[in-house]
Write an enzyme that holds these catalytic residues in place. Structure first.
Site, PDB file in Angstrom:
ATOM      1  N   GLY A  13       8.110   4.215   7.509  1.00  0.00           N
ATOM      2  CA  GLY A  13       8.543   3.374   8.622  1.00  0.00           C
ATOM      3  C   GLY A  13       9.442   4.123   9.577  1.00  0.00           C
ATOM      4  N   ALA A  14       9.052   5.361   9.915  1.00  0.00           N
ATOM      5  CA  ALA A  14       9.948   6.255  10.666  1.00  0.00           C
ATOM      6  C   ALA A  14       9.585   6.405  12.131  1.00  0.00           C
ATOM      7  CB  ALA A  14       9.978   7.629  10.004  1.00  0.00           C
ATOM      8  N   LEU A  18      15.465   1.974  12.424  1.00  0.00           N
ATOM      9  CA  LEU A  18      16.247   2.559  11.343  1.00  0.00           C
ATOM     10  C   LEU A  18      15.563   3.776  10.740  1.00  0.00           C
ATOM     11  CD1 LEU A  18      18.827   2.067   9.678  1.00  0.00           C
ATOM     12  CD2 LEU A  18      17.476   0.597   8.171  1.00  0.00           C
ATOM     13  N   GLY A  19      14.262   3.682  10.485  1.00  0.00           N
ATOM     14  CA  GLY A  19      13.547   4.798   9.881  1.00  0.00           C
ATOM     15  C   GLY A  19      13.529   6.029  10.764  1.00  0.00           C
ATOM     16  N   SER A 142      18.492  -4.762   1.077  1.00  0.00           N
ATOM     17  CA  SER A 142      19.300  -5.533   2.016  1.00  0.00           C
ATOM     18  C   SER A 142      20.237  -6.449   1.245  1.00  0.00           C
ATOM     19  CB  SER A 142      18.408  -6.380   2.925  1.00  0.00           C
ATOM     20  OG  SER A 142      19.175  -7.331   3.656  1.00  0.00           O
ATOM     21  N   TYR A 168      11.685 -12.935   2.783  1.00  0.00           N
ATOM     22  CA  TYR A 168      12.263 -11.616   3.062  1.00  0.00           C
ATOM     23  C   TYR A 168      13.341 -11.289   2.029  1.00  0.00           C
ATOM     24  CZ  TYR A 168      14.804  -7.882   5.424  1.00  0.00           C
ATOM     25  OH  TYR A 168      15.415  -6.689   5.713  1.00  0.00           O
TER      26      TYR A 168
END
Length: 286
Positions: A13-14, A18-19, A142, A168
């Site tokens: 997820g970059a 954030l990634g 999280s 989530y």
């Protein structure tokens, strides 16, 4: 700042948020960074941009849709084939959803993308991680886990009224329990596994969780939210700090170890989730 020259780090997820900030921070430390994303064009663009920030390391890409476990399998095979060593795996990719939807394998979207995909990816990359030991697995969870309750009779939300925020939170608890059991299974391998809360970061995940309400939430609280670069600090710390070389099975927040609530430290629950996850992954790949 720890020098990561010669180390190879995969960040899922970059391609944004954030990634991407994690990938950039690792590149600045000299690491060879593998940038993962769903779309090849986005991966290529971020690789080029990250290369300009890199301090000597190579920047390469990996493409895989976490909404398909077969795609995750193909990606893992490609990463292992192209990289004789892998020193750090950062499982960061995640999603939010306001309404119930399913993955290509028929699993509830958040459970599938946020938990089953990194579960499978990690298992498939364990041989190269173990060969590269000492190595680290960093799972981005999280603080939302606090409100989670895994309903093993309805993990896919087929019976209950769907609530995106709850789904989530459940997926983030799954990340933590997965880390707990994984760390036990890695005992003696010199591969560590830790999870973390990056803080409340200004990314688009709130939109996915809350639609128009999520956008309003983002606008209202943006002055209080962390930038992606600030949010990436804890993950980079866990991935690189020398003093954490042998620390495993822990949870971090603000670059410090934090105490989890009892339901996230339940070893029996962690083993049960592992067994259920293995069965679901095997069924999807059959």
């Amino acid at each position: 700042m720890t020098d990561l020259s010669g180390k190879t780090c995969l960040v899922t997820g970059a391609t944004r948020g954030l990634g991407r900030a994690m990938a950039e921070a690792l590149a600045r430390r000299g690491a060879n960074v593998i940038v993962h994303g769903r779309e090849s064009a986005a991966v290529g663009a971020v690789c080029k941009a990250t290369l300009r920030l890199a301090r000597g390391g190579q920047i390469t890409g990996a493409v895989g849709d976490f909404g398909s476990l077969k795609a995750v399998s193909r990606m893992a095979e490609e990463v292992a084939a192209r990289n004789p060593r892998l020193d750090v795996l950062v499982n960061n990719a995640g999603a939010g959803a306001r309404e119930r939807r399913t993955t290509a394998d028929g699993y509830e979207w958040l459970f599938g993308v946020n938990h089953l995909a990194p579960f499978l990816l990690t298992k498939l990359l364990l041989p190269v991680l173990t060969k590269s030991a000492p190595a680290r697995i960093v799972n981005v969870a999280s603080d939302a886990y606090r409100r989670a309750v895994l309903d093993y009779d309805d993990l896919q939300w087929e019976r209950r009224t769907y609530r995106g925020l709850q789904a989530y939170a459940d997926s983030k608890l799954a990340n933590i329990l997965f880390t707990l059991e994984l760390s036990q299974r890695l005992t003696g391998t010199r591969v560590t596994a830790n999870s973390l809360h990056p803080g409340i970061v200004a990314t688009n995940i709130f939109t996915g969780l809350g639609g128009a309400g999520g956008k309003w939430f983002m606008w209202l609280l943006r002055p209080l939210l962390l930038s992606p670069a600030a949010g990436a600090r804890t993950a980079v710390h866990v991935a690189s700090a020398p003093e954490l070389a042998s620390v495993s099975g822990r949870f971090f927040e603000r670059s410090r170890e934090a105490t989890l609530l009892p339901h996230a430290r339940d070893a029996a629950a962690a083993r049960r989730l592992w067994d259920v996850s293995e069965a679901l992954v095997a069924r999807a790949r059959a």
